[in-house]
Design a protein around this motif. Structure first.
Motif, short mmCIF file in Angstrom:
data_model
loop_
_atom_site.label_atom_id
_atom_site.label_comp_id
_atom_site.label_asym_id
_atom_site.label_seq_id
_atom_site.Cartn_x
_atom_site.Cartn_y
_atom_site.Cartn_z
N ARG A 24 44.45 41.77 52.26
CA ARG A 24 44.73 40.37 51.91
C ARG A 24 44.56 40.16 50.42
O ARG A 24 43.83 40.87 49.75
N ARG A 25 45.24 39.11 49.94
CA ARG A 25 45.22 38.81 48.51
C ARG A 25 44.80 37.36 48.30
O ARG A 25 45.33 36.46 48.95
N TRP A 26 43.85 37.15 47.39
CA TRP A 26 43.37 35.81 47.05
C TRP A 26 43.58 35.56 45.56
O TRP A 26 43.22 36.39 44.73
N ALA A 27 44.12 34.42 45.21
CA ALA A 27 44.28 34.04 43.81
C ALA A 27 42.92 33.61 43.26
O ALA A 27 42.23 32.80 43.88
N VAL A 28 42.57 34.15 42.08
CA VAL A 28 41.30 33.80 41.44
C VAL A 28 41.54 32.99 40.17
O VAL A 28 40.79 32.09 39.85
N GLY A 29 42.62 33.31 39.46
CA GLY A 29 42.90 32.59 38.23
C GLY A 29 44.30 32.81 37.74
O GLY A 29 44.93 33.82 38.05
N THR A 30 44.81 31.85 36.95
CA THR A 30 46.11 31.98 36.31
C THR A 30 46.00 31.40 34.90
O THR A 30 45.45 30.32 34.71
N PHE A 31 46.51 32.16 33.93
CA PHE A 31 46.32 31.80 32.53
C PHE A 31 47.65 31.90 31.79
O PHE A 31 48.28 32.96 31.77
N ASN A 32 48.06 30.79 31.17
CA ASN A 32 49.30 30.74 30.41
C ASN A 32 48.95 30.96 28.95
O ASN A 32 48.25 30.15 28.34
N GLY A 33 49.47 32.04 28.38
CA GLY A 33 49.14 32.39 27.00
C GLY A 33 50.03 31.74 25.96
O GLY A 33 50.13 32.27 24.85
N ALA A 36 33.40 34.78 48.79
CA ALA A 36 32.80 34.76 50.13
C ALA A 36 32.93 36.15 50.74
O ALA A 36 33.67 37.00 50.23
N PRO A 37 32.24 36.42 51.86
CA PRO A 37 32.32 37.75 52.48
C PRO A 37 33.74 38.23 52.78
O PRO A 37 34.01 39.41 52.69
N GLY A 38 34.68 37.38 53.11
CA GLY A 38 36.05 37.81 53.38
C GLY A 38 36.91 37.97 52.14
O GLY A 38 38.06 38.37 52.23
N GLY A 39 36.37 37.64 50.96
CA GLY A 39 37.11 37.76 49.72
C GLY A 39 37.60 36.45 49.14
O GLY A 39 38.08 36.40 48.02
N ARG A 40 37.47 35.36 49.89
CA ARG A 40 37.95 34.06 49.39
C ARG A 40 37.08 33.59 48.22
O ARG A 40 35.87 33.54 48.33
N PRO A 41 37.72 33.25 47.09
CA PRO A 41 36.95 32.75 45.94
C PRO A 41 36.49 31.31 46.17
O PRO A 41 37.12 30.55 46.89
N ASP A 42 35.37 30.95 45.53
CA ASP A 42 34.87 29.58 45.67
C ASP A 42 35.73 28.58 44.91
O ASP A 42 35.71 27.39 45.18
N ARG A 43 36.56 29.09 43.97
CA ARG A 43 37.49 28.22 43.22
C ARG A 43 38.55 29.09 42.56
O ARG A 43 38.39 30.30 42.46
N THR A 44 39.60 28.45 42.11
CA THR A 44 40.66 29.13 41.37
C THR A 44 40.70 28.52 39.98
O THR A 44 40.80 27.31 39.83
N VAL A 45 40.63 29.37 38.96
CA VAL A 45 40.60 28.92 37.57
C VAL A 45 42.02 28.87 37.03
O VAL A 45 42.84 29.74 37.34
N SER A 46 42.31 27.87 36.21
CA SER A 46 43.62 27.76 35.57
C SER A 46 43.43 27.30 34.14
O SER A 46 42.61 26.41 33.87
N ALA A 47 44.19 27.88 33.22
CA ALA A 47 44.14 27.46 31.83
C ALA A 47 45.55 27.52 31.24
O ALA A 47 46.30 28.45 31.48
N GLY A 48 45.90 26.49 30.51
CA GLY A 48 47.16 26.46 29.80
C GLY A 48 48.32 25.86 30.58
O GLY A 48 49.46 25.92 30.13
N TRP A 49 48.07 25.31 31.71
CA TRP A 49 49.16 24.73 32.52
C TRP A 49 49.18 23.26 32.38
O TRP A 49 48.61 22.42 32.59
#
Length: 196
Positions: A141-150, A183-196
């Protein structure tokens, strides 16, 4: 009708159905918020799957029907309705940038968990997407943790590292540091975003 034509038409219809079912499964369960990685890869080929389903349906119509006018009607209708939509999708796929994996780090003390960073471009701006992959094989499984616009250097991803088996630290160009706990299953407590 030749004896081979009816089974061939059924087989072609089944192929089209399988392509549509695969596309639906990828759309529903292949996202980056806990989605299956294998279906996420299929999701990147939805346009090709759409073209394949359309071709299979047209071939089934041409092969399976006895009356020429019915063949023409069923061959032309999907083409007239589907081709413009698929052409727009194809153009979008050609203009989009395929993400490039720039980092893949196993979590300390947890080999089944990885930190993955992918770089792509939004028009001309570099974009970094940070993910956690949990598990392996077909159940990964895949969980989004962050997205950053440079677009602005202050928002560019400078570093993404593990600080523990369940903690990720991401630093951006302006020196801001973001910590995310999993979390134990890999889910992040939040998703970080910068530059959007």
């Amino acid at each position: 009708m030749a004896p081979y034509r009816r089974p061939l038409a059924i087989a072609l219809t089944a192929v089209a159905g399988a392509l549509v079912a695969g596309a639906l499964a990828a759309g529903l369960w292949g996202g980056s918020d806990g989605g299956l990685v294998v279906l996420g890869k299929v999701r990147g080929h939805l346009v090709a799957m759409g073209w394949g389903a359309l071709v299979a349906l047209i071939a089934a119509a041409l092969t399976g029907l006895r009356q020429p006018m019915a063949r023409i009607a069923l061959a032309v209708a999907p083409a007239v309705l589907g081709v413009p939509v698929l052409l727009i999708g194809t153009l979008g796929a050609l203009l989009s940038d395929e993400p490039k994996r720039t980092q893949d780090l196993a979590a300390p003390g947890n080999e089944g968990r990885r930190l993955v960073v992918e770089r792509s471009y939004a028009m001309i701006d570099p974009v970094w997407d940070v993910y956690v992959h949990e598990g392996d094989g077909l159940l990964e499984r895949r969980w989004a943790v962050g997205t950053f616009n440079g677009d602005a250097p202050a928002n560019a991803l400078g570093e993404a590292v593990w600080t523990g088996p369940d903690t990720i630290r991401m630093a951006i160009g302006d020196g801001t540091v973001h910590e995310v706990t999993l979390a134990p299953g890999g889910r992040p407590d939040r998703t970080v975003s910068a530059g959007w």
